[in-house]
Design a protein around this motif. Structure first.
Motif, PDB file in Angstrom:
ATOM      1  N   GLN A   3       0.869  -1.176   0.000  1.00 17.85           N
ATOM      2  CA  GLN A   3       0.000   0.000   0.000  1.00 17.85           C
ATOM      3  C   GLN A   3       0.907   1.227   0.000  1.00 17.85           C
ATOM      4  N   PRO A   4       0.987   1.931  -1.117  1.00 16.53           N
ATOM      5  CA  PRO A   4       2.032   2.947  -1.294  1.00 16.53           C
ATOM      6  C   PRO A   4       1.829   4.236  -0.520  1.00 16.53           C
ATOM      7  N   ALA A   5       0.635   4.474   0.033  1.00 14.15           N
ATOM      8  CA  ALA A   5       0.410   5.712   0.772  1.00 14.15           C
ATOM      9  C   ALA A   5       1.415   5.822   1.914  1.00 14.15           C
ATOM     10  N   GLY A   6       2.195   6.876   1.914  1.00  9.27           N
ATOM     11  CA  GLY A   6       3.172   7.114   2.959  1.00  9.27           C
ATOM     12  C   GLY A   6       4.547   6.544   2.689  1.00  9.27           C
ATOM     13  N   ILE A   7       4.685   5.685   1.687  1.00  9.67           N
ATOM     14  CA  ILE A   7       5.992   5.120   1.367  1.00  9.67           C
ATOM     15  C   ILE A   7       6.765   6.100   0.484  1.00  9.67           C
ATOM     16  N   THR A   8       7.955   6.453   0.895  1.00  5.88           N
ATOM     17  CA  THR A   8       8.797   7.355   0.107  1.00  5.88           C
ATOM     18  C   THR A   8      10.137   6.733  -0.266  1.00  5.88           C
ATOM     19  N   ARG A   9      10.433   5.547   0.289  1.00  8.05           N
ATOM     20  CA  ARG A   9      11.718   4.898  -0.002  1.00  8.05           C
ATOM     21  C   ARG A   9      11.505   3.392  -0.112  1.00  8.05           C
ATOM     22  N   VAL A  10      12.052   2.811  -1.169  1.00 10.82           N
ATOM     23  CA  VAL A  10      11.905   1.381  -1.421  1.00 10.82           C
ATOM     24  C   VAL A  10      13.291   0.769  -1.578  1.00 10.82           C
ATOM     25  N   PHE A  11      13.664  -0.089  -0.635  1.00  7.62           N
ATOM     26  CA  PHE A  11      14.892  -0.876  -0.777  1.00  7.62           C
ATOM     27  C   PHE A  11      14.593  -2.081  -1.671  1.00  7.62           C
ATOM     28  N   ILE A  12      15.438  -2.311  -2.659  1.00  6.53           N
ATOM     29  CA  ILE A  12      15.351  -3.515  -3.486  1.00  6.53           C
ATOM     30  C   ILE A  12      16.648  -4.282  -3.274  1.00  6.53           C
ATOM     31  N   VAL A  13      16.556  -5.403  -2.569  1.00  9.14           N
ATOM     32  CA  VAL A  13      17.731  -6.136  -2.107  1.00  9.14           C
ATOM     33  C   VAL A  13      17.803  -7.455  -2.872  1.00  9.14           C
ATOM     34  N   GLY A  14      18.795  -7.568  -3.749  1.00  6.98           N
ATOM     35  CA  GLY A  14      18.883  -8.736  -4.609  1.00  6.98           C
ATOM     36  C   GLY A  14      20.252  -9.387  -4.590  1.00  6.98           C
ATOM     37  N   PRO A  15      20.315 -10.682  -4.909  1.00  6.23           N
ATOM     38  CA  PRO A  15      21.599 -11.392  -4.923  1.00  6.23           C
ATOM     39  C   PRO A  15      22.397 -11.081  -6.178  1.00  6.23           C
ATOM     40  N   SER A  16      23.718 -11.192  -6.038  1.00  8.53           N
ATOM     41  CA  SER A  16      24.602 -11.016  -7.189  1.00  8.53           C
ATOM     42  C   SER A  16      24.754 -12.350  -7.913  1.00  8.53           C
ATOM     43  N   HIS A  17      24.395 -12.379  -9.176  1.00  3.00           N
ATOM     44  CA  HIS A  17      24.494 -13.607  -9.963  1.00  3.00           C
ATOM     45  C   HIS A  17      25.801 -13.721 -10.735  1.00  3.00           C
ATOM     46  N   HIS A  18      26.417 -12.608 -11.105  1.00  5.70           N
ATOM     47  CA  HIS A  18      27.554 -12.635 -12.026  1.00  5.70           C
ATOM     48  C   HIS A  18      28.821 -12.018 -11.444  1.00  5.70           C
ATOM     49  N   TYR A  19      28.689 -11.199 -10.434  1.00  3.99           N
ATOM     50  CA  TYR A  19      29.822 -10.460  -9.886  1.00  3.99           C
ATOM     51  C   TYR A  19      30.104 -10.960  -8.484  1.00  3.99           C
ATOM     52  N   TYR A  20      31.349 -11.435  -8.247  1.00  2.47           N
ATOM     53  CA  TYR A  20      31.665 -11.939  -6.916  1.00  2.47           C
ATOM     54  C   TYR A  20      32.088 -10.807  -5.997  1.00  2.47           C
TER      55      TYR A  20
END
Length: 307
Positions: free
Chosen positions: A47-64
């Motif tokens: 529910q986006p009301a009030g959200i101003t920052r979104v962390f997108i945390v993903g694994p590295s597939h190609h870069y060690y």
């Protein structure tokens, strides 16, 4: 652009809202024709009301890297519009000494973050917000706990949403993983049983148990380190008397494996929500389907990265 938006809206319309308002979600990052419908079940709870920052945390597939990295870009360009990056938060993370900066080539090559951008853009609608992409390397258990400690204060801020990017079991010879438990039934049933053992530990927010599970089974959950980071952040939140529930709301496999010549990837979506504070009642208008939506097809994300 219109076709992609209609596709996302169609999947979101088909998903059910069955948990509280998401403070964090776990969602897959495969091609949309495979994992898009499963991801919708997690995004349905945003529910986006009030959200101003979104962390997108993903694994590295190609870069060690044995560390975590933030982006050095100022914007990401997607078919649904440009996404502004929260450079101030990235600078805060770098100031801890624990975060490096991705090269643009690494940023462009990593799909675990990229595949979430159109979904984020769609569910947030026209509200102002910024994203904080975090690339998670091959962390040991101590590092998982430390990064969870660093990110926990952000999880506690009501204007912040966390998206944890992960697929689940990658099964088959091409993935060098052919675990099978005959007592569970056919291969695809054995895969699901293995995934659900890990999912139960994640729901229990048992970071140590999830680590033991990985040591025992070596399940090919590509986002195991981002998931562990979330579990440690939730543990830190509990220490501050901020309790969350975490529930998986959807599970799917790309195909049903029945022989060693088959292969599949599993997808699972989960929602974490606060349970020690009242949740606002609000319906997300951006989840309503477009009149042209048919829910079929696979649209490339077409993300571009601008420094």
């Amino acid at each position: 652009r219109e076709e992609l938006a209609a596709q996302l809206a169609g999947w979101l319309q088909q998903a059910d809202e069955c948990c509280g308002t998401a403070r964090a979600i776990i969602a897959p990052h495969a091609g949309y024709s495979y994992s898009g419908p499963t991801a919708a079940w997690a995004y349905k709870h945003v529910q986006p009301a009030g959200i101003t920052r979104v962390f997108i945390v993903g694994p590295s597939h190609h870069y060690y890297t044995p560390r975590c990295c933030v982006s050095g870009c100022a914007t990401y360009a997607t078919p649904l519009g440009d996404l502004a990056l929260d450079t101030a938060t990235a600078d805060e993370l770098r100031a801890t000494g624990a975060f490096d900066v991705m090269d643009v080539s690494v940023d462009e090559a990593e799909h675990s973050i990229e595949m979430h951008l159109p979904y984020v853009m769609h569910v947030m609608g026209h509200r102002p917000f910024r994203i904080v992409p975090v690339l998670v390397g091959a962390l040991d258990e101590h590092a998982e706990a430390e990064y969870g400690r660093v990110l926990a204060p952000y999880l506690l801020q009501p204007e912040t949403l966390f998206i944890i990017s992960s697929d689940f079991c990658h099964w088959g010879r091409r993935f060098k993983f052919t675990h099978q438990d005959p007592s569970a039934g056919e291969i695809f049933q054995s895969i699901e049983a293995l995934d659900r053992k890990g999912m139960a530990l994640i729901e229990a927010q048992d970071a140590d148990g999830f680590a033991r599970y990985q040591h025992t089974f070596h399940n090919t959950i590509c986002g195991r380190h981002p998931i562990a980071l979330l579990l440690h952040a939730l543990e830190q939140a509990r220490a501050r008397e901020a309790r969350h529930e975490l529930r998986f709301v959807r599970y799917a496999q790309s195909s049903a494996c029945r022989s060693l010549s088959d292969s599949s990837v599993s997808y699972a979506s989960a929602v974490a929500w606060r349970v020690d504070a009242p949740e606002p009642v609000w319906r997300n208008p951006s989840l309503e389907p477009s009149s042209s939506s048919n829910g079929n097809g696979n649209i490339e994300t077409g993300v571009e990265f601008n420094v």
